[in-house]
Every structure is written in C-alpha cells, then in structure tokens.
Scaffold this active site. Structure first.
Site, PDB file in Angstrom:
ATOM      1  N   ASN A 176     -24.008 -35.214  15.335  1.00 25.43           N
ATOM      2  CA  ASN A 176     -24.116 -34.759  13.951  1.00 25.43           C
ATOM      3  C   ASN A 176     -25.250 -35.422  13.179  1.00 25.43           C
ATOM      4  O   ASN A 176     -25.783 -34.844  12.236  1.00 25.43           O
ATOM      5  CB  ASN A 176     -22.787 -35.026  13.238  1.00 25.43           C
ATOM      6  CG  ASN A 176     -22.832 -34.693  11.758  1.00 25.43           C
ATOM      7  OD1 ASN A 176     -22.954 -33.532  11.388  1.00 25.43           O
ATOM      8  ND2 ASN A 176     -22.751 -35.713  10.908  1.00 25.43           N
ATOM      9  N   THR A 235     -20.323 -30.188   5.839  1.00 27.41           N
ATOM     10  CA  THR A 235     -21.167 -29.826   6.976  1.00 27.41           C
ATOM     11  C   THR A 235     -22.666 -29.984   6.740  1.00 27.41           C
ATOM     12  O   THR A 235     -23.436 -30.016   7.706  1.00 27.41           O
ATOM     13  CB  THR A 235     -20.907 -28.369   7.409  1.00 27.41           C
ATOM     14  OG1 THR A 235     -21.242 -27.481   6.332  1.00 27.41           O
ATOM     15  CG2 THR A 235     -19.456 -28.169   7.798  1.00 27.41           C
ATOM     16  N   ASP A 282     -28.224 -36.375   8.203  1.00 26.61           N
ATOM     17  CA  ASP A 282     -27.471 -35.265   8.770  1.00 26.61           C
ATOM     18  C   ASP A 282     -28.421 -34.248   9.396  1.00 26.61           C
ATOM     19  O   ASP A 282     -29.254 -33.650   8.711  1.00 26.61           O
ATOM     20  CB  ASP A 282     -26.641 -34.599   7.665  1.00 26.61           C
ATOM     21  CG  ASP A 282     -25.557 -33.700   8.210  1.00 26.61           C
ATOM     22  OD1 ASP A 282     -24.645 -34.224   8.860  1.00 26.61           O
ATOM     23  OD2 ASP A 282     -25.622 -32.468   7.982  1.00 26.61           O
ATOM     24  N   ASP A 326     -18.003 -36.446  18.422  1.00 31.23           N
ATOM     25  CA  ASP A 326     -17.825 -37.242  17.219  1.00 31.23           C
ATOM     26  C   ASP A 326     -18.167 -36.393  15.986  1.00 31.23           C
ATOM     27  O   ASP A 326     -19.096 -35.584  16.014  1.00 31.23           O
ATOM     28  CB  ASP A 326     -18.748 -38.463  17.280  1.00 31.23           C
ATOM     29  CG  ASP A 326     -18.626 -39.356  16.073  1.00 31.23           C
ATOM     30  OD1 ASP A 326     -17.565 -39.986  15.908  1.00 31.23           O
ATOM     31  OD2 ASP A 326     -19.589 -39.404  15.277  1.00 31.23           O
ATOM     32  N   HIS A 329     -17.981 -31.953  10.902  1.00 26.86           N
ATOM     33  CA  HIS A 329     -19.171 -32.026  10.056  1.00 26.86           C
ATOM     34  C   HIS A 329     -20.313 -31.149  10.588  1.00 26.86           C
ATOM     35  O   HIS A 329     -21.394 -31.121   9.992  1.00 26.86           O
ATOM     36  CB  HIS A 329     -19.630 -33.475   9.919  1.00 26.86           C
ATOM     37  CG  HIS A 329     -18.632 -34.335   9.207  1.00 26.86           C
ATOM     38  ND1 HIS A 329     -18.517 -34.358   7.836  1.00 26.86           N
ATOM     39  CD2 HIS A 329     -17.664 -35.183   9.685  1.00 26.86           C
ATOM     40  CE1 HIS A 329     -17.535 -35.190   7.488  1.00 26.86           C
ATOM     41  NE2 HIS A 329     -17.013 -35.701   8.591  1.00 26.86           N
ATOM     42  N   GLU A 383     -13.551 -34.476  17.156  1.00 26.08           N
ATOM     43  CA  GLU A 383     -12.970 -35.252  16.060  1.00 26.08           C
ATOM     44  C   GLU A 383     -12.945 -34.353  14.814  1.00 26.08           C
ATOM     45  O   GLU A 383     -13.968 -34.114  14.186  1.00 26.08           O
ATOM     46  CB  GLU A 383     -13.803 -36.500  15.788  1.00 26.08           C
ATOM     47  CG  GLU A 383     -13.204 -37.375  14.694  1.00 26.08           C
ATOM     48  CD  GLU A 383     -14.141 -38.480  14.232  1.00 26.08           C
ATOM     49  OE1 GLU A 383     -13.615 -39.502  13.722  1.00 26.08           O
ATOM     50  OE2 GLU A 383     -15.367 -38.334  14.352  1.00 26.08           O
TER      51      GLU A 383
END
Length: 445
Positions: free
Chosen positions: A131, A172, A181, A211, A215, A251
């Site tokens: 991510n 996100t 990000d 992980d 997101h 996750e």
C-alpha cells in the site's frame, strides 16, 4: 529406527512407481512428508505459525519442530528491503520490491527456507506490504533510501494523511500515518508489485498476507462508481502464477468503511474482533459469547476468516502484553478447535509456548478434524465443549474443576486427554461424562 526405515521404504516405493520427472518426484515427496507429520495439504485446513521477525535461517533450523508440533504453514515477516532501524515497525516501511533485508536474510536464504520447508510439507506465507513506502518522518514524503524507481511523485496519491476512517476515499487514497500512499490504480505501479509477488512465488512462497489491504481500493461495494475506484485486486491477483495453489488473506480491520464484503470475495480477511472476544472471554471467565465470528456490526462466515488470539499489532501496541501464558493457551485452544476458520498463532519474541503439550495436542486435533462439522455448547459459563463430527472434542475450562454431563454426537468409548491434564472422558448413548480439571484444556479424538 523401525519407523524411520518404514518411512524410507514408502518414499522409495513412491519414487520407483513414478516416471523420473522432477516435478512428479517432488510432489510425491511432499505427499509423504505431509502424511508423516499429519499436516493438511492446504494452508486453510491447518495451522499457521507467525514467525514474527525470525530470520529465515532460524525458521529453517526449526522446521522439523514446527512439523512435529502440527503447524502446516509459516508466515514470515515482510521480505522486502526495509527502512534501517531496530524498531518492529520498520518492517512495514518498505523501500523496494526485492526479496531480502538485513534483519531476515537475503534472497538465497529465503529460497533455501522454502525448499527445505517443502520437505516437511510446510507452506511459507509472505507478509506483503504493497500500500505504501517508507517515509522520512514528514507526512507523505518518502525516505531517501527507497529504490530510485519509486521516486516519482505521480506514483503517489499525494492527498495527505487519513483522518476519517469511516470515509472510503480517505481510507484508500490518503496516507496511513505519514507513509506515502501509492497510486495503486496505476498499472505501472501494479506491474512492479505483480513482478515482486511472482518472484516470491518462483522462489517458493505458497501464499501471502496483504498488509493494509482495506487501504487499497476496489471497484465494487462501497467503492462502486466512486472516483477512488480501481482494478487493483482483479488485475494483481489475476496475474499471480499458480494462484489456485496459493493461500491469500488480507488485513481488513473492522470499521464502518471497511468494504469487507468485497474483500471477502478475493481472499480471507482478518477477523480481528474475534481475537478481542476470545481475550475478553478468558479474562472474564465467561465463554458463552464465542459462537459467531463478528466483524464490526455483522457476522462473517468462518470459511472467510483468518483468526488469531493476538497479532503483532496487538502485542506491539500493548493490547495483549498482560496476557499470561495460561490465558493465551485457553484462548488459542478455543480458536484452534473451531471448524472452517484458519487459525494463526502469533509467536511473541523468545516465545516457547508454541511447543507446549496442550497447544501441540490442539494443533493436531485441528489438523485431524479438517472437514468435520462442529457442535458447540456451554455446560457452564466457564467451560466450552467443541465436538467435531462424531470423532473428537476439545473442552476448555477456565474455571474450577467440575463434573461434565452433556449430550454429544461422538461414538461410544473411553477417551484419554492428549494434553497435559490427567483426564478421561466417557461417551455412552449420546452422553459425554467425566471429571474436568480446573483451568485445563482436554483434547481427545
């Protein structure tokens, strides 16, 4: 010695019975290894051991012990290049998409681990951090040591840090903490990650933990028709080699904007709330509210759940550090006796509880009961009985000793506990009876 000679004879027979094609021979050896240790062939039918921050070489030297203890899969910490430092969270600040870092070992050590694990029928699960990249301490600014291929501003969303975890766009498209990000809608970003994941698979990885999966945007459910929508999961997962043989989970921590129903269509998700329910039940000595796997404001199927009593975040943030070994044993035994869900045992630093006789007994129970239904009941609030099919049962008693007399589907017979406590249970005419010791786990099948 006789047992070893018998195993060698079986292996020789299998080798002579097949053509000398390397893949065929390798598969036959794998089948023999799994049978020798009673390990299920599929990760989601067995028990995952989270070798938290263990070096590849140390995991490899303990593979036989893991197999003997009933763990059919090992989850390793993130294998990517990471930000330097001794803090645990540096593992979640990746700098590249290559295998190997100074704290775990290089790519050759990873390949060696995977090859050796195959000999025991053990799967290797990689914790993949996709991510974001490492920061330099400032919001959204990358650490100068990240790979040069990642030093492109257009590779990132550049929208600041997430403040509202009930808003899908924020969840996100914004930074988790300060971590830059990645613009995961971009196919060039996806391609780098696909190449990394397939490199792991080529080196022997058997699955992945994703992980911060929630997101990374989807294009369905809460994301449908939104500007943040993207094809990340369809394209990345669809590009994985041998996908049908991999175990995948993400996750997806529970919250209003977690979009979990969509993620569950791609992979198992972390049933984080169930770990909290287990801990509270053991702390309060009341096990009567553990039947359903809760995720935020609804239940999910155990078939879609990766469950743990605690994970590395719980431990490192001090949520579970006050749990005693006895409390951990009680909670883990309930979790591991359940049907359909996939259990993960988090090994704390310098942990030896994973080799405890009770834990080994319930691990082997879980493996032996793959595919069997469950029958749960509470003869008292401090005790839970978990029958699996008509074959075996686990009784967890967090209170004082008591006399058990409960209905059961088990076959008639006398069953001795395979764990630490001295206990014998009798089944006759659909009733299970016996004296259950206080503070104990009873395992029989």
């Amino acid at each position: 010695m006789k047992r070893r000679q018998k195993l060698y004879a079986i292996i020789l027979t299998l080798v002579l019975a097949v053509s000398f094609t390397p893949n065929v021979i390798s598969n036959q050896f794998l089948i023999v290894s799994q049978a020798a240790y009673g390990l299920p062939a599929k990760t989601d039918d067995g028990v995952i051991f989270h070798a938290y921050m263990w070096k590849f070489a140390d995991i490899q030297s303990n593979l036989k012990a893991f197999a003997d203890a009933g763990y059919n899969s090992i989850q390793v910490s993130p294998v990517q290049g990471i930000k330097p430092g001794k803090d645990w969270y540096m593992f979640y600040q990746p700098c590249n998409y290559r295998i190997g870092n100074p704290r775990l070992g290089d790519e050759n050590a990873f390949k060696s681990l995977c090859a050796e694990a195959d000999k025991y029928g053990i799967k290797i699960i990689v914790d993949a951090v996709l991510n974001h990249v490492a920061d330099n301490g400032n919001d959204g600014q990358w650490y100068d040591g990240i790979d040069s291929s990642l030093k492109r501003s257009d590779f990132y969303h550049n929208q600041g840090s997430c403040k509202d975890y009930t808003n899908r766009n924020d969840v996100t498209q914004k930074n988790v903490g300060n971590l830059p990000d990645l613009a995961t809608q971009r196919h060039d970003v996806q391609d780098m990650q696909i190449s990394f994941l397939n490199n792991c698979i080529a080196d022997g990885a058997d699955g992945f933990r994703f992980d911060a999966a929630k997101h990374i945007e989807t294009n369905r459910g809460e994301d449908s028709g939104q500007s943040c929508a993207g094809d990340y999961w369809d394209r990345v997962l669809g590009s994985l080699n041998n996908k049908n043989k991999l175990y995948l989970y993400g996750e997806v921590l529970p919250d209003k904007a977690d979009n979990d129903e969509v993620y569950r269509s791609y992979f198992d998700i972390t049933a984080h709330g169930y770990g909290g329910d287990l801990r509270n039940a053991v702390f309060n000595k009341d096990l009567t509210n553990l039947m359903n796997i809760k995720h935020y404001d609804h239940n999910i199927s155990p078939k879609e759940a990766l469950c743990y009593l605690e994970n590395h975040d719980d431990y490192e943030h001090g949520v579970t550090t006050n749990m005693t070994e006895w409390q951990r044993k009680m909670g883990w035994s309930i979790l591991n006796a359940r049907a359909q869900l996939t259990p993960l045992y988090f090994a704390r630093p310098n942990d030896t509880l994973w080799k405890d006789k009770d834990l080994v007994a319930v691990n082997k129970f879980h493996n032996a009961m793959a595919g069997q239904n469950e029958y749960l009941r509470y003869p008292r609030k401090e005790a839970m009985v978990i029958d699996r099919g008509n074959t075996g049962s686990v009784i967890v008693n967090v209170g004082d000793g008591f006399h058990l007399d409960t209905p059961t589907n088990l076959k008639d017979g006398t069953y001795a506990n395979k764990g630490n406590a001295s206990c014998t249970v009798r089944v006759s005419g659909g009733r299970m009876t016996g004296n259950i010791p206080g503070g104990s786990v009873v395992v029989f099948y």
